[in-house]
Every structure is written in structure tokens, then in C-alpha cells.
Enzyme design. Sequence first.
Site: not given
Ligand code: F3S
Length: 284
Positions: A124, A74, A167, A126
Site C-alpha cells: 500500500h 497517503h 491508519t 501509505e
Molecule cells: Fe487522513 Fe484518516 Fe483520511 S489518516 S487521509 S483522515 S482516513
Amino acid sequence: MKELKVAKSAGFCFGVSRSVKMAEEMLEEESSCYSFGELIHNADVVNYLEQKGLRVTNSPEKLGKNDAVIIRSHGITKALCDCLAASGAKIVDATCPRVKHIHNIVVDASERNRQPVIIGAADHPEVQAICGWCRNPIVAGNAEELQSLILSGSIDADQPITMVIQTTQTKEKLLRCEEVLHNLCKDAEIHETICGATSTRQNEARELSQTCGAMIVIGARHSANSRHLNEICRQNCEKVQFIENASQLDLSALKDVDTIGLTAGASVPAWIIQEVIIAIQTSD
Ligand code: F3S
């Protein structure tokens, strides 16, 4: 015999798998290992790493030069990065490259005097980390909130705006926010930062839930991407079980169902998915 359809993308995404691998390598090489916050949103994996020696800390000031600390996928704020560096501990940065990309976008927006707007859940980790890489960030949970922030003047519609999105958010939310900014703001730069791994999981969950009599979604309740999978499945299917592992499976609710779909969030390891599959297959 029931048919069980498992989503191809179910389970660990690239970023989570990378962070677990980096933690395992760190545990082999270093004697005093910490993760800054729980490494991933999965209690079973956190317990497994804890047994191997990984301790969770939220206090960078307690770390020293004999410690190694891993930053989870994150990411963390710039201030915390600086704090960890000042502690002298060895830093293993497992911030997902796709999250790091968002940090770079908001750093660049701040440098160009653009207003950073982050679409996502304000609480969150992130999103909190992204906020820590720019000046005066504004977080909106959805398009309606974004619109009222603009109409109330909290976001200046005449100012250049740079929008990023957490994301794990949905494409629908991105499109609605994009529409609001295009309608109300003069200069809006929109970055589609939803992770491909997330949209693939969401699309597969949508397709499976439209054709299956019941859906099993494996994931933690505090995992944003798992919660979104659960929401998407509930829009299309009446029988959805949102579980963390096989012990929470309600097999009696699957008795009269011919086709069961199964998906799992990005923090769910293969062994948990396998246990759920075996539990369903052996219940016939
Ligand atoms: Fe990265 Fe996508 Fe996983 S941003 S941590 S690959 S859900």
C-alpha cells in the site's frame, strides 16, 4: 417502504477532503498541474480533476520549475520528496497530517536506534511511504506474521522496537499485534496510529450491519479502508454489496429486505453517495 440507514461518517474523511480542496485551489492558481500518483482512490473524482487540468505523473524527473505538483494524502517517501524538490516544481503537500505524524514517529525511532515495525499492507502506498522515512523498516501484515518474524529472528526481540500501524487498519489487529510484542519483546513502544476517521467508520459499519437485512458499501476495491468496511459488514450481514457507484447497484437483491444500511469509504464523494441513496429510494 424500505428503511434506509446511512452511516453518519460515510464518505470523504478530513484528509481526503483537504487534499481535493488543495488540488482545486492549485488548479485555480497554477497553469501546469500534476498529482504525484492518482490523488485519491476514486476514479470519478480523479476524472473530475483531470477534466479541470490535473495530470497524473509518476516521473518527478520530468517536472520543471513551471510545474506544480500535489502530493496525495497517503504521503510519499523522503527520497521522492527530495527528488520533487530538486525538480524545481512548486510542491503542494497534501499528505494527511495524521500520516505525517507516523512519518515523524518512525524518523524519531530511527534517530533513537529503535527498530521500526509497521503493521499494514506492504504494497500500500501509505505503508511504502512510511518505510521511506526510516532505516531498515519491517512490515508485518498481521499478528501471526509479526509473531513469526520475531520467532524466526528477523525481528530481534531484545532490540528496542517502535511499532506503528497503517491508519486504515482495524483496532482488533492493533490489539493482537500489541499482545504479541508485549509477550515476546523486551522493549516495545506502541503507537496507536489508526485514524479516528477510520475507526468511527468501522464502528458505524459494524453497528449497521448487525441490525440491517442488507448492507451497501461504496468504495473502490483498491481502497484499503473501503475493503475493511466490506469485510466488517460481511462478518455480520449475509447480503452485502460492495460497489463503486450507483450503476453497480443490484436492486433486485434488495427486494425482500426491509432495512438497508449504507456506508462509504473515505475516498467517496457526497455526490456518489447521493446517487446511490436516490437509486434505492426510487426503486420502492
Ligand atoms: Fe487522513 Fe484518516 Fe483520511 S489518516 S487521509 S483522515 S482516513
